[in-house]
Design a protein around this motif. Structure first.
Motif, PDB file in Angstrom:
ATOM      1  N   GLY A 288       2.456   3.662   4.980  1.00  0.00           N
ATOM      2  CA  GLY A 288       1.115   3.909   4.463  1.00  0.00           C
ATOM      3  C   GLY A 288       0.769   3.182   3.178  1.00  0.00           C
ATOM      4  O   GLY A 288      -0.166   2.374   3.145  1.00  0.00           O
ATOM      5  N   PRO A 289       1.522   3.428   2.091  1.00  0.00           N
ATOM      6  CA  PRO A 289       1.168   2.788   0.816  1.00  0.00           C
ATOM      7  C   PRO A 289       1.233   1.259   0.867  1.00  0.00           C
ATOM      8  O   PRO A 289       0.424   0.580   0.226  1.00  0.00           O
ATOM      9  N   ILE A 290       2.173   0.729   1.650  1.00  0.00           N
ATOM     10  CA  ILE A 290       2.350  -0.723   1.737  1.00  0.00           C
ATOM     11  C   ILE A 290       1.139  -1.357   2.431  1.00  0.00           C
ATOM     12  O   ILE A 290       0.532  -2.311   1.931  1.00  0.00           O
ATOM     13  N   ALA A 291       0.793  -0.782   3.591  1.00  0.00           N
ATOM     14  CA  ALA A 291      -0.332  -1.315   4.368  1.00  0.00           C
ATOM     15  C   ALA A 291      -1.642  -1.156   3.604  1.00  0.00           C
ATOM     16  O   ALA A 291      -2.494  -2.058   3.599  1.00  0.00           O
ATOM     17  N   ALA A 292      -1.785  -0.018   2.934  1.00  0.00           N
ATOM     18  CA  ALA A 292      -3.035   0.254   2.223  1.00  0.00           C
ATOM     19  C   ALA A 292      -3.218  -0.713   1.047  1.00  0.00           C
ATOM     20  O   ALA A 292      -4.332  -1.174   0.774  1.00  0.00           O
ATOM     21  N   ALA A 293      -2.124  -1.053   0.375  1.00  0.00           N
ATOM     22  CA  ALA A 293      -2.219  -1.993  -0.748  1.00  0.00           C
ATOM     23  C   ALA A 293      -2.637  -3.368  -0.232  1.00  0.00           C
ATOM     24  O   ALA A 293      -3.492  -4.034  -0.827  1.00  0.00           O
ATOM     25  N   TRP A 294      -2.051  -3.773   0.856  1.00  0.00           N
ATOM     26  CA  TRP A 294      -2.388  -5.078   1.454  1.00  0.00           C
ATOM     27  C   TRP A 294      -3.872  -5.122   1.809  1.00  0.00           C
ATOM     28  O   TRP A 294      -4.572  -6.084   1.514  1.00  0.00           O
ATOM     29  N   ALA A 295      -4.330  -4.032   2.432  1.00  0.00           N
ATOM     30  CA  ALA A 295      -5.731  -3.968   2.862  1.00  0.00           C
ATOM     31  C   ALA A 295      -6.672  -4.014   1.660  1.00  0.00           C
ATOM     32  O   ALA A 295      -7.676  -4.739   1.665  1.00  0.00           O
TER      33      ALA A 295
END
Ligand code: PLP
Length: 480
Positions: A288-295
């Motif tokens: 979650g946090p990884i994908a959300a930061a990328w987005a």
């Protein structure tokens, strides 16, 4: 709920309860909460939620399984390295937050020294008193001695002071860009020289600043170099879940090269299970946090972040100007970003905070320490900018109110004086009585925090430490 229900409940019921549980939470959306929640706007929030839940279940445990997470992480980290001007040798990882980044930087330094300075048995690190508590935690967890050094009147650590604190057991210097407490930059360039001259590692804690500072510089403010372009800097931490406005659980720890980063990694091939190799502290972790930061980095872009930096700096300037016009108040140090510490030698700053609390503001108090006066602390992010005028008005009103009662509360003064007198041989039962008198023994904070703050100021440090640990220990106990 005191036990898992025998029969599962309806979703409707559950969410109703959850809404009720949050009824007494501070309403951060109103902008009255300073720090805790960094909010770049509703659209950005929606995007983060969507990206987060999209990868909620994916596991970053083994980056060769969910390739997506490895890609997100490498791309986010590389973008951050570029943002701070790191060269091709610089590497990094995403972590769960500033604390994990700092823990890893210190562990890496310790393990580096075990190989490169094997004669050192009791490693030490030099930390200015303004350095973040997580560095002290890291020293505590990993068995290093944290050698705390004072700062000057402008809240920067003097390179000379650091030089003098170096001894044959020193392995690491830490400094802030900037410090959380006062938003002041340590002299990173000079400290880099000291580190190089003494063959020491040098960690720059840019957890709160390193993301926004390049944008602040672009806006035309003077921001001295603080990153890998400074000779001597060997590692840098930067939190995406602060001024990167990412979902909580996201920070970056960077090293000057792979040789150094190697010491961060952990492998275990001796246990009964699969061959473990972890880049960071956690094993299983949500995507979650990884994908959300990328987005979010893609969504806001340079332009979005520049605008956010401008909005928060404008708000900061407005507050600074207003404070400078209030003779009772003072901004401490020379803050470089939207972080302000406000003191007073005329009124009781803790009581001002209590006044503001009554009006619904959630603002942190920082206790008087060594040569530093007590302050209230503002972390200004996008969510706060529309509240600036209201805050200024309430501060003015609070100051006016408090100036009327110069003498303060007599009973409180007597309690504090008595505690101070007793402090040298205060046993725990007497102290528990003091805590009971203040109504703090049930794990709940009183409305008036100023008395507690003043008591903490006069009590010896080991008693304060015990007091806050007891308090927290009580807090995490469900009363039947
Ligand atoms: C917030 C902060 C940290 C710790 O980060 P967490 O994300 O709260 O664990 C470390 N250093 C500085 C300067 C910070 O502001």
């Amino acid at each position: 709920m005191h036990q898992i229900p025998t029969k599962g409940r309806s979703q409707e019921d559950i969410f109703k309860d959850m809404e009720q549980y949050r009824a007494d939470d501070p309403n951060w959306r109103s902008g009255r909460v300073w720090s805790y929640v960094y909010h770049a706007g509703n659209e950005a929030e929606e995007l983060v939620k969507k990206a987060y839940t999209m990868f909620l279940s994916e596991n970053g445990l083994d980056p060769t399984v969910f390739i997506s997470l490895q890609k997100f992480e490498n791309e986010v980290v590389k973008s951050i390295i570029n943002l701070v001007g790191g060269d091709n040798k610089v590497v990094g990882n995403l972590t769960s937050g500033g604390t994990e980044s700092l823990l890893l930087a210190v562990k890496t330094a310790r393990d580096w020294a075990r190989v490169h300075k094997p004669h050192i048995k009791n490693p030490e690190m030099i930390v200015p008193v303004t350095a973040h508590s997580s560095l002290f935690k890291a020293a505590h967890y990993f068995g290093l001695k944290a050698v705390m050094v004072d700062v000057q009147d402008d809240y920067t650590v003097s390179p000379e002071t650091v030089r003098k604190a170096i001894n044959p057991d020193t392995i690491l210097i830490a400094a802030s860009a900037p410090s959380y407490a006062h938003g002041v930059m340590d002299p990173i360039q000079e400290l880099g020289k000291v580190a190089l001259e003494n063959n020491l590692l040098f960690h720059v804690d840019g957890c709160i600043g390193a993301f926004i500072l390049p944008y602040i510089r672009k806006l035309g403010y003077h921001v001295p170099p603080f990153s890998f372009d400074v000779p001597g800097v060997t590692s840098l931490s930067l939190d995406l879940h602060k001024y990167g406005y990412a979902a909580k659980g996201c920070s970056v720890v960077m090293y000057k090269d792979k040789e150094l980063r190697r010491f961060q990694l952990f492998s275990c091939t001796e246990w009964a299970g699969y061959a473990v190799v972890n880049a960071t502290a956690l094993s299983s972790k949500s995507g979650g946090p990884i994908a959300a930061a990328w987005a979010l980095l893609n969504y806001l872009g340079e332009e979005g972040y520049l605008q956010l930096a401008k909005d928060t700096m404008d708000a900061r300037n407005k507050i600074m100007q207003a404070i400078n016009e209030i003779p009772e108040l003072k901004i401490e140090g020379n803050p470089v970003m939207p972080l302000l510490a406000i003191s007073s030698s005329k009124i009781d700053i803790y009581e001002l905070n209590d006044e503001l609390k009554k009006k619904g503001w959630v603002i942190g108090a920082q206790l008087k320490k060594r040569n530093m006066p007590a302050t209230i602390h503002l972390t200004i992010n996008k969510v706060n900018v529309d509240c600036v005028d209201e805050l200024i008005a309430d501060i003015k009103e609070g100051v006016k109110e408090l100036s009327k009662f110069k003498l303060g509360n007599f009973k409180e003064k007597a309690t504090i004086a008595a505690t101070k007198l007793l402090a040298s041989n205060l046993d725990s039962t007497t102290f528990e009585k003091v805590i009971q008198t203040l109504g703090m023994d049930d794990g709940e904070l009183p409305d008036k925090m100023s008395t507690i703050n003043k008591l903490m100021e006069v009590l010896p440090n080991d008693i304060v430490k015990k007091m806050v640990v007891d308090f927290m220990n009580e807090l995490y106990t469900v009363k039947e």
